[in-house]
Structure formats: C-alpha cells, structure tokens
Design a protein around this motif. Sequence first.
Motif, PDB file in Angstrom:
ATOM      1  N   ARG A   1       7.285   7.351  -0.685  1.00 48.40           N
ATOM      2  CA  ARG A   1       5.846   7.085  -0.564  1.00 48.40           C
ATOM      3  C   ARG A   1       5.486   5.663  -0.999  1.00 48.40           C
ATOM      4  O   ARG A   1       4.526   5.090  -0.527  1.00 48.40           O
ATOM      5  N   SER A   2       6.277   5.091  -1.880  1.00 48.99           N
ATOM      6  CA  SER A   2       5.991   3.743  -2.356  1.00 48.99           C
ATOM      7  C   SER A   2       6.298   2.676  -1.306  1.00 48.99           C
ATOM      8  O   SER A   2       5.800   1.565  -1.397  1.00 48.99           O
ATOM      9  N   GLY A   3       7.136   3.011  -0.339  1.00 51.77           N
ATOM     10  CA  GLY A   3       7.522   2.047   0.681  1.00 51.77           C
ATOM     11  C   GLY A   3       8.750   1.242   0.296  1.00 51.77           C
ATOM     12  O   GLY A   3       9.144   0.327   1.016  1.00 51.77           O
TER      13      GLY A   3
ATOM     14  N   VAL B   1       7.921   5.090 -15.345  1.00 47.40           N
ATOM     15  CA  VAL B   1       8.142   3.824 -14.653  1.00 47.40           C
ATOM     16  C   VAL B   1       9.517   3.878 -13.998  1.00 47.40           C
ATOM     17  O   VAL B   1      10.518   4.162 -14.650  1.00 47.40           O
ATOM     18  N   ILE B   2       9.538   3.626 -12.690  1.00 43.36           N
ATOM     19  CA  ILE B   2      10.776   3.626 -11.916  1.00 43.36           C
ATOM     20  C   ILE B   2      11.011   2.197 -11.468  1.00 43.36           C
ATOM     21  O   ILE B   2      10.111   1.571 -10.914  1.00 43.36           O
ATOM     22  N   GLU B   3      12.216   1.695 -11.726  1.00 43.51           N
ATOM     23  CA  GLU B   3      12.506   0.331 -11.286  1.00 43.51           C
ATOM     24  C   GLU B   3      13.950   0.220 -10.832  1.00 43.51           C
ATOM     25  O   GLU B   3      14.815   0.982 -11.259  1.00 43.51           O
ATOM     26  N   LEU B   4      14.168  -0.731  -9.962  1.00 42.13           N
ATOM     27  CA  LEU B   4      15.502  -1.008  -9.450  1.00 42.13           C
ATOM     28  C   LEU B   4      16.323  -1.684 -10.542  1.00 42.13           C
ATOM     29  O   LEU B   4      15.798  -2.508 -11.295  1.00 42.13           O
TER      30      LEU B   4
ATOM     31  N   ASN C   1       4.767  -1.188   6.146  1.00 41.85           N
ATOM     32  CA  ASN C   1       3.752  -0.474   6.903  1.00 41.85           C
ATOM     33  C   ASN C   1       3.205   0.733   6.144  1.00 41.85           C
ATOM     34  O   ASN C   1       2.216   1.313   6.542  1.00 41.85           O
ATOM     35  N   VAL C   2       3.870   1.104   5.070  1.00 36.44           N
ATOM     36  CA  VAL C   2       3.461   2.266   4.305  1.00 36.44           C
ATOM     37  C   VAL C   2       2.409   1.857   3.274  1.00 36.44           C
ATOM     38  O   VAL C   2       2.598   0.909   2.521  1.00 36.44           O
ATOM     39  N   LYS C   3       1.310   2.598   3.249  1.00 36.55           N
ATOM     40  CA  LYS C   3       0.272   2.371   2.239  1.00 36.55           C
ATOM     41  C   LYS C   3       0.545   3.339   1.099  1.00 36.55           C
ATOM     42  O   LYS C   3       0.523   4.547   1.288  1.00 36.55           O
ATOM     43  N   SER C   4       0.828   2.796  -0.076  1.00 40.68           N
ATOM     44  CA  SER C   4       1.176   3.660  -1.199  1.00 40.68           C
ATOM     45  C   SER C   4      -0.052   4.436  -1.669  1.00 40.68           C
ATOM     46  O   SER C   4      -1.174   3.938  -1.628  1.00 40.68           O
ATOM     47  N   PRO C   5       0.158   5.664  -2.137  1.00 44.31           N
ATOM     48  CA  PRO C   5      -0.949   6.500  -2.594  1.00 44.31           C
ATOM     49  C   PRO C   5      -1.614   5.940  -3.851  1.00 44.31           C
ATOM     50  O   PRO C   5      -1.040   5.110  -4.561  1.00 44.31           O
ATOM     51  N   SER C   6      -2.802   6.442  -4.139  1.00 42.65           N
ATOM     52  CA  SER C   6      -3.587   5.928  -5.263  1.00 42.65           C
ATOM     53  C   SER C   6      -2.977   6.262  -6.623  1.00 42.65           C
ATOM     54  O   SER C   6      -3.286   5.614  -7.611  1.00 42.65           O
ATOM     55  N   TYR C   7      -2.125   7.257  -6.683  1.00 35.39           N
ATOM     56  CA  TYR C   7      -1.535   7.645  -7.966  1.00 35.39           C
ATOM     57  C   TYR C   7      -0.306   6.811  -8.327  1.00 35.39           C
ATOM     58  O   TYR C   7       0.294   7.012  -9.372  1.00 35.39           O
ATOM     59  N   LEU C   8       0.058   5.849  -7.464  1.00 33.23           N
ATOM     60  CA  LEU C   8       1.194   4.966  -7.730  1.00 33.23           C
ATOM     61  C   LEU C   8       0.742   3.524  -7.824  1.00 33.23           C
ATOM     62  O   LEU C   8      -0.103   3.078  -7.066  1.00 33.23           O
ATOM     63  N   LYS C   9       1.328   2.801  -8.759  1.00 31.61           N
ATOM     64  CA  LYS C   9       1.144   1.350  -8.837  1.00 31.61           C
ATOM     65  C   LYS C   9       2.486   0.743  -8.439  1.00 31.61           C
ATOM     66  O   LYS C   9       3.468   0.831  -9.184  1.00 31.61           O
ATOM     67  N   VAL C  10       2.517   0.147  -7.246  1.00 31.76           N
ATOM     68  CA  VAL C  10       3.769  -0.334  -6.677  1.00 31.76           C
ATOM     69  C   VAL C  10       3.797  -1.857  -6.683  1.00 31.76           C
ATOM     70  O   VAL C  10       2.854  -2.503  -6.241  1.00 31.76           O
ATOM     71  N   SER C  11       4.887  -2.404  -7.195  1.00 34.26           N
ATOM     72  CA  SER C  11       5.119  -3.836  -7.138  1.00 34.26           C
ATOM     73  C   SER C  11       6.424  -4.053  -6.381  1.00 34.26           C
ATOM     74  O   SER C  11       7.510  -3.922  -6.953  1.00 34.26           O
ATOM     75  N   LEU C  12       6.301  -4.346  -5.075  1.00 35.02           N
ATOM     76  CA  LEU C  12       7.501  -4.535  -4.257  1.00 35.02           C
ATOM     77  C   LEU C  12       8.251  -5.802  -4.653  1.00 35.02           C
ATOM     78  O   LEU C  12       9.464  -5.873  -4.514  1.00 35.02           O
TER      79      LEU C  12
END
Length: 143
Positions: free
Chosen positions: A43-45, A81-84, A100-111
């Motif tokens: 979901r995070s993309g 917190v999940i990180e590579l 192209n994926v829009k992450s959901p509101s319950y996630l804070k994603v930093s690609l």
Amino acid sequence: MSEKQFKRFVTQVALKYSKNAGIDYDKSVKIILERRLDAILYRSGMVNTIMQARQMITHGHFLLNGIKHNIPSYLVKKGDVIELREKLKNSPLYQQENKNVKSPSYLKVSLADKKIEILDLPRADEIEVPADVLKVIEFYARA
C-alpha cells in the motif's frame, strides 16, 4: 497466504478481533488483512506486488522498529516504523518505486528515505476490497 491460513484467519482471528474491538465481522477481516506487514509495504508503493513484498520481507530486507524482521504476516501496530536496511538503500531493486500508488492516510511514507511510519490503524471505510467480504465469510463459516 495459503488456503489453510486464510480459513484459520477468517474463522478464528477475525472473529476474536471483532468481539474485542466491538466492530462488525466483515470489517475486522478487512482491517486485519490491511495490518499485515506485506500489505503495508504494498500500500505504501515501495513495492510493486504483494508477492514482491512477501519475498523482500522473508529475505530480511526490512527493519521493523530498528530490528531485522522476516515475517510477512506480522500485524503492525500504531507507531511502528518500517524501513529498508541501510546496505540495501542504494540497490537498483529499490530505485523503482510504484509512484502511481497513493498511500493511505494511516501511513506516513517517505520514498526518499525508504521509511514507513504507521500513524494509525486502518479504518474499514477507507479500505477498498474488490470482493464481497460477507460472502467470503459465509463460505468459510460453513461446517
């Protein structure tokens, strides 16, 4: 997820969660499936498919709260917190995120940092499932 795992999940885990959380059974199925670590990565993309997410997790590519983690079915909690892993951040495998994926509101994603923070647990109304969950529950509930 195998058929046996999914049946156990629907008949036992979701039922227990729905009773404890005081929500409908079908909503609890959707919420718990979205809380899985492999679903969160998808979901995070950060990955392109759910199977790719499962493989990357089992190979130990991600840290959960700073600790190497390799269980795709782990249910994340608020504040996780999940990180590579640092040594994989420059890998060509992780340079092609699914933008192209829009992450959901319950996630804070930093690609850019390859980091995901769980801000809140998913709500059933923001989860779109291309199936009738009640029919799935009825199928597995038959004895």
